[in-house]
Scaffold this active site. Structure first.
Site, short mmCIF file in Angstrom:
data_model
loop_
_atom_site.label_atom_id
_atom_site.label_comp_id
_atom_site.label_asym_id
_atom_site.label_seq_id
_atom_site.Cartn_x
_atom_site.Cartn_y
_atom_site.Cartn_z
N LYS A 1 -37.93 20.61 9.51
CA LYS A 1 -39.26 19.94 9.65
C LYS A 1 -39.48 19.87 11.55
CE LYS A 1 -37.24 15.89 6.50
NZ LYS A 1 -36.98 14.76 6.50
N TYR B 1 -44.49 12.85 0.21
CA TYR B 1 -43.86 11.44 0.30
C TYR B 1 -44.45 10.39 0.04
CZ TYR B 1 -40.28 13.47 3.27
OH TYR B 1 -39.23 14.51 3.96
N ASN C 1 -34.24 14.16 11.49
CA ASN C 1 -33.20 14.71 10.67
C ASN C 1 -33.36 15.98 10.38
OD1 ASN C 1 -34.60 13.85 8.00
ND2 ASN C 1 -34.11 12.13 7.37
N HIS D 1 -35.42 19.15 5.50
CA HIS D 1 -35.16 18.02 4.05
C HIS D 1 -35.06 19.42 3.00
CE1 HIS D 1 -37.48 16.38 0.13
NE2 HIS D 1 -37.96 17.63 -0.48
N GLU E 1 -42.44 19.38 -6.46
CA GLU E 1 -42.48 20.27 -4.36
C GLU E 1 -43.18 21.54 -4.79
OE1 GLU E 1 -39.78 16.61 -3.16
OE2 GLU E 1 -38.73 18.26 -2.61
#
Ligand code: DAT
Ligand code: MG
Length: 149
Positions: free
Chosen positions: A11, A49, A112, A115, A126
């Protein structure tokens, strides 16, 4: 063998914090095989998402994920989806054990670092969202004999 592919993305916070090498290194050392990788900053994030679109944190999440480049990757290996999730830890870094990526590198659920697909089905979705088939390279992994029984 149950060789699987999973989608992983470092990320924007992970990229900014120069963690890409560290994180790629962990998957390499584990024995997974890299079959696709690119730097991306995309509208794909909304779609990525989409299942969370009704969550109260959705707009914050999309804003964060679009705030800089992400490193999108596909890793292959024995039960790779499950293996990568175990290496990443829990969604909330506070619940992630030391030794996991989120346990070692972050504290806040909204930053965080990484992913990883949560199921074989979402991995397939994905991967096809983020990569064209010709961007995924099948190569002879000469260490395979040392990694699989
Ligand atoms: P994961 O990334 O572990 O698969 P998820 O798919 O449930 O978790 O959620 C996607 C991301 O959304 C997650 O990595 C961080 C953010 N997120 C999830 N729950 C959140 C919450 N309660 N508050 C803020 N951000 C949250
Ligand atoms: Mg998820």
């Amino acid at each position: 063998a149950n060789l699987r592919r999973t989608f992983v993305a470092v990320k924007p916070d992970g990229v900014q914090r120069r963690l890409v090498g560290e994180l790629v290194g962990r998957f390499e050392r584990k024995g997974l095989t890299l079959v696709g990788m690119k730097l991306a900053s995309e509208e794909l994030l909304r779609e990525h998402y989409v299942a969370l679109r009704h969550q109260p944190f959705y707009s914050q999440l999309v804003k964060y994920m679009s705030s800089g480049p992400v490193v999108a990757m596909v890793w292959q290996g024995l039960d790779a989806v499950k293996t990568v999730r175990a290496m990443i830890g829990e969604t909330n870094p506070a619940d992630s054990r030391p030794g996991t990526i989120r346990g070692d590198f972050c504290t806040d659920i909204s930053k965080n670092v990484i992913h990883g697909s949560d199921s074989v089905e979402s991995a397939q979705q994905e991967i096809s969202l983020w990569f064209r088939p010709e961007e995924l390279i099948c190569w002879e992994d000469t260490a395979e004999h040392w990694i699989y029984g």
